[in-house]
Design a protein around this motif. Structure first.
Motif, short mmCIF file in Angstrom:
data_model
loop_
_atom_site.label_atom_id
_atom_site.label_comp_id
_atom_site.label_asym_id
_atom_site.label_seq_id
_atom_site.Cartn_x
_atom_site.Cartn_y
_atom_site.Cartn_z
N VAL A 146 -12.24 -25.21 30.20
CA VAL A 146 -12.87 -26.53 30.21
C VAL A 146 -11.76 -27.58 30.16
O VAL A 146 -10.95 -27.58 29.22
CB VAL A 146 -13.81 -26.70 29.00
N PRO A 147 -11.68 -28.49 31.14
CA PRO A 147 -10.65 -29.53 31.11
C PRO A 147 -10.99 -30.60 30.07
O PRO A 147 -12.15 -30.95 29.87
CB PRO A 147 -10.67 -30.09 32.53
N CYS A 148 -9.96 -31.14 29.42
CA CYS A 148 -10.12 -32.19 28.43
C CYS A 148 -9.36 -33.42 28.92
O CYS A 148 -8.17 -33.32 29.28
CB CYS A 148 -9.59 -31.76 27.07
N HIS A 149 -10.02 -34.57 28.96
CA HIS A 149 -9.46 -35.78 29.53
C HIS A 149 -9.15 -36.80 28.44
O HIS A 149 -9.80 -36.83 27.39
CB HIS A 149 -10.44 -36.40 30.53
N ASP A 150 -8.14 -37.64 28.71
CA ASP A 150 -7.85 -38.75 27.81
C ASP A 150 -8.68 -39.96 28.23
O ASP A 150 -9.55 -39.88 29.11
CB ASP A 150 -6.35 -39.07 27.81
N ALA A 151 -8.40 -41.11 27.61
CA ALA A 151 -9.20 -42.31 27.88
C ALA A 151 -9.05 -42.77 29.33
O ALA A 151 -9.94 -43.45 29.86
CB ALA A 151 -8.78 -43.43 26.93
N ARG A 152 -7.97 -42.41 29.99
CA ARG A 152 -7.74 -42.81 31.37
C ARG A 152 -8.29 -41.80 32.38
O ARG A 152 -8.13 -41.98 33.59
CB ARG A 152 -6.25 -43.02 31.62
N GLY A 153 -8.89 -40.74 31.87
CA GLY A 153 -9.44 -39.74 32.76
C GLY A 153 -8.47 -38.66 33.18
O GLY A 153 -8.80 -37.80 34.00
N ARG A 154 -7.26 -38.66 32.61
CA ARG A 154 -6.27 -37.65 32.97
C ARG A 154 -6.50 -36.38 32.15
O ARG A 154 -6.85 -36.44 30.97
CB ARG A 154 -4.87 -38.17 32.71
N VAL A 155 -6.29 -35.23 32.80
CA VAL A 155 -6.43 -33.95 32.09
C VAL A 155 -5.18 -33.73 31.24
O VAL A 155 -4.07 -33.63 31.77
CB VAL A 155 -6.62 -32.79 33.09
N VAL A 156 -5.35 -33.68 29.93
CA VAL A 156 -4.22 -33.49 29.02
C VAL A 156 -4.13 -32.06 28.50
O VAL A 156 -3.08 -31.62 28.04
CB VAL A 156 -4.30 -34.47 27.84
N ALA A 157 -5.23 -31.33 28.55
CA ALA A 157 -5.24 -29.95 28.07
C ALA A 157 -6.48 -29.25 28.60
O ALA A 157 -7.40 -29.90 29.11
CB ALA A 157 -5.22 -29.90 26.54
N ARG A 158 -6.47 -27.95 28.50
CA ARG A 158 -7.62 -27.14 28.88
C ARG A 158 -7.95 -26.18 27.73
O ARG A 158 -7.05 -25.70 27.05
CB ARG A 158 -7.34 -26.34 30.16
N VAL A 159 -9.25 -25.95 27.55
CA VAL A 159 -9.71 -25.05 26.50
C VAL A 159 -10.27 -23.79 27.14
O VAL A 159 -11.26 -23.86 27.89
CB VAL A 159 -10.78 -25.72 25.61
N ARG A 160 -9.64 -22.68 26.90
CA ARG A 160 -10.11 -21.39 27.40
C ARG A 160 -11.11 -20.82 26.41
O ARG A 160 -10.82 -20.67 25.22
CB ARG A 160 -8.94 -20.42 27.56
N ILE A 161 -12.34 -20.50 26.87
CA ILE A 161 -13.43 -20.02 26.01
C ILE A 161 -13.92 -18.68 26.54
O ILE A 161 -14.12 -18.52 27.75
CB ILE A 161 -14.60 -21.03 25.97
N TRP A 162 -14.13 -17.73 25.62
CA TRP A 162 -14.73 -16.45 26.00
C TRP A 162 -15.59 -15.93 24.84
O TRP A 162 -15.40 -16.30 23.69
CB TRP A 162 -13.66 -15.42 26.38
N SER A 163 -16.54 -15.07 25.18
CA SER A 163 -17.50 -14.57 24.20
C SER A 163 -16.84 -13.55 23.29
O SER A 163 -15.99 -12.78 23.69
CB SER A 163 -18.70 -13.93 24.90
N ARG A 164 -17.26 -13.54 21.98
CA ARG A 164 -16.75 -12.58 21.02
C ARG A 164 -17.67 -11.37 20.88
O ARG A 164 -17.36 -10.45 20.12
CB ARG A 164 -16.62 -13.25 19.64
N ARG A 165 -18.78 -11.35 21.63
CA ARG A 165 -19.68 -10.21 21.52
C ARG A 165 -19.11 -9.02 22.26
O ARG A 165 -18.22 -9.14 23.10
CB ARG A 165 -21.06 -10.57 22.08
N ARG A 166 -19.67 -7.85 21.93
CA ARG A 166 -19.15 -6.63 22.55
C ARG A 166 -19.40 -6.64 24.05
O ARG A 166 -20.29 -7.30 24.55
CB ARG A 166 -19.83 -5.40 21.92
N LYS A 167 -18.59 -5.85 24.72
CA LYS A 167 -18.70 -5.78 26.16
C LYS A 167 -20.08 -5.27 26.56
O LYS A 167 -20.60 -4.31 26.00
CB LYS A 167 -17.62 -4.86 26.73
#
Length: 343
Positions: A11-32
């Motif tokens: 998920v991209p994260c933007h600052d007040a100017r709309g620039r991407v400053v970081a990304r958040v990698r997310i995944w499920s913790r449930r079993r496969k």
């Protein structure tokens, strides 16, 4: 296009100017295999909608399920270290060796889940600079509140029961103190070379045992009471009038080391206060209310138990068990001010 089940999304994260400053990698913790699969994406823990479809629906492209658990990692740019700001369902700092990671528990949360990215300082080294900063702040605050060389009157009250953040700060200050090299070195020094006093006592013993003569020895030798005759050939037999006798028992002065001093009682009081505070904090953190059953709360409980166990071990060592409660606080004592370990 329909939604697609996903094993992990960024998920991209933007600052007040709309620039991407970081990304958040997310995944499920449930079993496969717990995800819904391509045939039933609506049951998957993690879903991505096409951008156009999401805009039409007024929704976010990446969607999470209720009552699910996720892990995340914040990926920053230009070598900077980023992390998520803690909030409802977002726990950080679960792994000290993996900064920028944590868990997300959605619970019954509905709507948009805000992910606020904050930049962590790279100028402070945790082991050295950060702990040094905490120690400096603690020493300055203690000096301002309790100046032992002047008359001081103030009221102190515990605010952490109303403000959880205050409790976390106090635990961090206390942990930094208990784990510091100076604190552990001071405890070892006190146990090796404790402050002690020579106490003068009197003891009744048989006259045949060796003793150091006191000023009242002559009076005791001539006093009435149970007496024994001196055997023949005794060096005192000719020096005493007949019949040559001595009292069966006499009172002799003895000196012994005493560790139950005001300074040692003060040291034990400090250790006991730390231990009892951790015990009260553990009881409060261990409440059964739903909002307290979080990964961050579990981490704090584990940390409190570890610190309290260390203090119990110290209090069981050496002479601490035989010390009484303090009658006074000897803050101006030369021992506390100058003796190694105590100061």
């Amino acid at each position: 296009m329909p939604a697609q089940a996903s094993n992990g999304e960024e998920v991209p994260c933007h600052d007040a100017r709309g620039r991407v400053v970081a990304r958040v990698r997310i995944w499920s913790r449930r079993r496969k295999g717990a995800e819904g699969g391509p045939e039933r994406p609506q049951l998957a823990d993690l879903v991505r909608w096409p951008a156009a479809e999401a805009r039409t629906r007024g929704e976010e492209p990446v969607q999470l399920r209720e009552r699910a658990r996720y892990a995340y990692r914040v990926i920053g740019g230009a070598g900077a270290e980023y992390g998520l700001k803690e909030g409802r369902g977002i726990a950080t700092g679960l792994d000290p060796d993996a900064p920028g990671t944590g868990e997300i528990e959605t619970g019954d949360y509905c709507g948009v889940l805000p992910l606020v990215v904050v930049r962590r300082s790279v100028k402070l080294n945790y082991r050295d600079h950060y702990r040094g900063m905490l120690n400096h702040i603690a020493e300055r605050c203690a000096g301002l509140l309790l100046e032992s060389r002047s008359a001081t009157r103030l009221r102190l009250s515990a605010e952490w029961r109303r403000h959880r953040a205050t409790l976390e700060q106090q635990l961090e200050f206390l942990r930094q103190t208990l784990e510091s090299r100076g604190f552990n070195g001071a405890v070892d020094q006190i146990l090796r070379h404790p402050n002690r006093l020579l106490q003068h006592e009197v003891r009744r013993q048989p006259v045949s045992l060796p003793f150091k003569a006191g000023r009242d020895l002559g009076r005791q030798l001539s006093a009435a009471g149970a007496r024994v005759a001196l055997p023949g050939g005794h060096p005192l037999r000719d020096a005493l009038p007949a019949p040559a006798t001595l009292p069966e028992k006499i009172t002799v002065p003895v000196r012994r080391d005493c560790w139950d001093t005001a300074e040692n009682r003060f040291v034990k009081m400090v250790l006991v206060e730390f231990r009892d505070f951790l015990g009260v904090a553990a009881s409060w953190l261990g409440g059964k209310s739903a909002e307290k059953q979080t990964p961050e709360n579990a981490r704090l409980l584990k940390e409190v138990a570890r610190l309290r166990g260390g203090l119990e071990t110290i209090l069981a060592r050496g002479f601490f068990a035989g010390l009484g409660p303090p009658g006074t606080l000897p803050l101006g004592s030369p021992v506390l001010q100058r003796k190694e370990g105590y100061r």
